[in-house]
Scaffold this motif. Structure first.
Motif, PDB file in Angstrom:
ATOM      1  N   LEU A   4      -7.471 -89.850 -70.391  1.00 29.76           N
ATOM      2  CA  LEU A   4      -7.628 -90.277 -69.091  1.00 29.76           C
ATOM      3  C   LEU A   4      -8.172 -91.869 -69.042  1.00 29.76           C
ATOM      4  O   LEU A   4      -8.988 -92.076 -69.898  1.00 29.76           O
ATOM      5  N   ALA A   5      -7.895 -92.743 -68.182  1.00 34.21           N
ATOM      6  CA  ALA A   5      -8.319 -94.062 -68.013  1.00 34.21           C
ATOM      7  C   ALA A   5      -9.787 -94.137 -67.716  1.00 34.21           C
ATOM      8  O   ALA A   5     -10.346 -93.043 -67.393  1.00 34.21           O
ATOM      9  N   PRO A   6     -10.450 -94.941 -68.171  1.00 25.65           N
ATOM     10  CA  PRO A   6     -11.982 -95.244 -68.177  1.00 25.65           C
ATOM     11  C   PRO A   6     -12.330 -94.921 -66.805  1.00 25.65           C
ATOM     12  O   PRO A   6     -13.435 -94.457 -66.322  1.00 25.65           O
TER      13      PRO A   6
ATOM     14  N   TRP B  32     -20.139-102.335 -63.455  1.00 28.01           N
ATOM     15  CA  TRP B  32     -18.916-101.728 -63.884  1.00 28.01           C
ATOM     16  C   TRP B  32     -19.186-100.219 -63.492  1.00 28.01           C
ATOM     17  O   TRP B  32     -18.286 -99.369 -62.809  1.00 28.01           O
ATOM     18  N   LEU B  33     -19.874 -99.587 -64.293  1.00 26.96           N
ATOM     19  CA  LEU B  33     -20.443 -98.235 -63.940  1.00 26.96           C
ATOM     20  C   LEU B  33     -20.723 -97.708 -62.507  1.00 26.96           C
ATOM     21  O   LEU B  33     -20.180 -96.843 -62.025  1.00 26.96           O
ATOM     22  N   ALA B  34     -21.638 -98.600 -61.876  1.00 24.20           N
ATOM     23  CA  ALA B  34     -22.044 -98.342 -60.533  1.00 24.20           C
ATOM     24  C   ALA B  34     -20.834 -98.263 -59.596  1.00 24.20           C
ATOM     25  O   ALA B  34     -20.582 -97.558 -58.771  1.00 24.20           O
ATOM     26  N   HIS B  35     -19.780 -99.300 -59.768  1.00 23.72           N
ATOM     27  CA  HIS B  35     -18.815 -99.577 -58.836  1.00 23.72           C
ATOM     28  C   HIS B  35     -17.854 -98.464 -58.954  1.00 23.72           C
ATOM     29  O   HIS B  35     -17.189 -98.091 -58.368  1.00 23.72           O
ATOM     30  N   ARG B  36     -17.431 -98.317 -60.373  1.00 18.15           N
ATOM     31  CA  ARG B  36     -16.258 -97.317 -60.741  1.00 18.15           C
ATOM     32  C   ARG B  36     -16.833 -96.096 -60.358  1.00 18.15           C
ATOM     33  O   ARG B  36     -15.933 -95.110 -60.148  1.00 18.15           O
ATOM     34  N   GLY B  37     -18.005 -95.710 -60.964  1.00 20.06           N
ATOM     35  CA  GLY B  37     -18.266 -94.238 -60.976  1.00 20.06           C
ATOM     36  C   GLY B  37     -19.090 -94.033 -59.628  1.00 20.06           C
ATOM     37  O   GLY B  37     -19.453 -92.647 -59.423  1.00 20.06           O
ATOM     38  N   ARG B  38     -19.375 -94.802 -58.845  1.00 17.92           N
ATOM     39  CA  ARG B  38     -20.227 -94.637 -57.693  1.00 17.92           C
ATOM     40  C   ARG B  38     -21.441 -94.039 -58.011  1.00 17.92           C
ATOM     41  O   ARG B  38     -21.872 -92.971 -57.127  1.00 17.92           O
ATOM     42  N   ALA B  39     -22.223 -94.395 -58.868  1.00 16.00           N
ATOM     43  CA  ALA B  39     -23.374 -93.818 -59.308  1.00 16.00           C
ATOM     44  C   ALA B  39     -24.352 -94.894 -59.146  1.00 16.00           C
ATOM     45  O   ALA B  39     -24.220 -96.104 -58.972  1.00 16.00           O
TER      46      ALA B  39
END
Length: 351
Positions: free
Chosen positions: A120-122, A166-173
């Protein structure tokens, strides 16, 4: 001073606290905190490399924590077609009544039994892994505590911040940076709700040594347990999947009839206003606690905290038996014999 619940989710911030003090304050997780996993940052050449590294490590953690995030999958083990079909059906059913993305959860459930990489996509993996890891600890949210090393150069720091965004925005973490300063205007520094007992934590962990044939001290080589890329809390009732020593001790105890009644990674509160204590292994009826200490327990702040919690447990009538993870892994017979001797003695004393 904010509560843990008030620290930002979905953005990158820098914690105004020593990372070792933060780690002490988050074990066990406070009731108002999100689930927290720790990522030990290393130098990466690009944002894509950093994202791939973080996702790879979060993926390993999610696989290791299976089936904590998939209710009903307890006891399903092995890569047989029947088992794979069963966990995928459970995953699709869970996704239908939660916010999980069904194809991601079904793929992750399959790979928990069979291994192999994700297709699956990142972006899909980031969102899915954050939710799965939060679920594993019964929390609605996840924060990633990124420990920033001192030796990162300017370019590597820029990559780290961009990758974390990127991780905060894409993962909502929540992505919480701690450690070396970054000098980056994009990252706001926020206060942390640390108990006063954790002030001053953060002295370096002494390098463990052994002795060669000539009596000379030499460093003990790091193991995967000692230097993980990602660290995460245990799930109550199970040995920590990232701890070889906990898993080995459970395997050794599982065949001993006298070891019944044990419970792994329980939270104990000495009093209604006391800070809760997480214990590695507990026999509640016999009031026996077993602790397995890795090298991080040699750090002065952690060592002091261990002694304080031992006193609180002893005042409540608990015996605390401490072993190093090296003892557990290299002299299991002695460790098991000593635990068994204590439990039998206490049972005889209680009649």
């Amino acid at each position: 001073m904010p509560s843990w619940a008030e620290l930002p989710i979905g953005r990158v911030v820098r914690l105004d606290a020593d990372p070792d003090a933060v780690a002490l304050a988050l074990d066990p997780l406070p009731d108002d905190a999100p689930a927290v996993v720790t990522y030990f940052a290393a130098e990466e050449r690009s944002v894509a490399d950093l994202a791939a590294s973080v996702l790879r490590e979060l993926d390993k953690a999610a696989i290791a924590l299976f089936p904590a995030w998939l209710p009903g999958a307890e006891g399903i083990e092995g890569p047989s077609g029947m088992n794979v079909a069963a966990v995928q059906a459970l995953a699709r059913g869970r996704a239908s009544v939660t916010g999980h993305f069904g194809p991601f959860l079904a793929e992750l459930a399959r790979r928990a039994l069979t291994g192999g990489p994700s297709g699956l996509a990142p972006e899909v993996r980031a969102a899915g892994l954050v939710r799965v890891l939060a679920d594993s600890f019964g929390r609605a949210r996840l924060a990633i505590l990124v420990r920033v090393p001192d030796e990162l150069g300017t370019a590597a720091r820029e990559v780290l911040v961009a990758g974390c965004e990127w991780l905060a925005h894409r993962g909502r973490a929540g992505v919480w940076l701690a450690g070396a300063p970054l000098d980056d205007d994009r990252v706001r520094t926020v206060p942390v709700p640390l108990p006063a007992a954790f002030d001053g934590a953060g002295e370096a962990v002494p390098v463990p040594v052994t002795f060669d044939g000539g009596g000379n001290a030499v460093p003990v080589p790091a193991t995967a347990d000692q230097a993980p890329a990602v660290a995460y809390p245990p799930v109550a009732g199970r040995p920590h999947p990232g701890s070889a020593s906990e898993r080995a001790l459970e395997a050794a105890l599982s065949s001993r009839a006298w070891a019944g009644g044990r419970a792994w990674n329980q939270t104990y509160r000495p009093g209604p206003l006391a800070v809760p204590i997480r214990v590695d292994l507990l026999w509640e009826r016999e009031r026996c606690v077993v602790e397995i200490d890795g090298p991080e327990h040699r750090a002065p702040a952690k060592f002091a905290a261990d002694r304080q919690r031992d006193v609180l447990l002893q005042l409540d009538g608990y015996a605390v038996l401490r072993f190093s993870d090296g003892q557990v892994l290299t002299d299991m017979d002695t460790v098991v014999r000593q635990i068994g001797q204590f439990l039998r003695n206490r049972r005889r004393a209680e009649g």
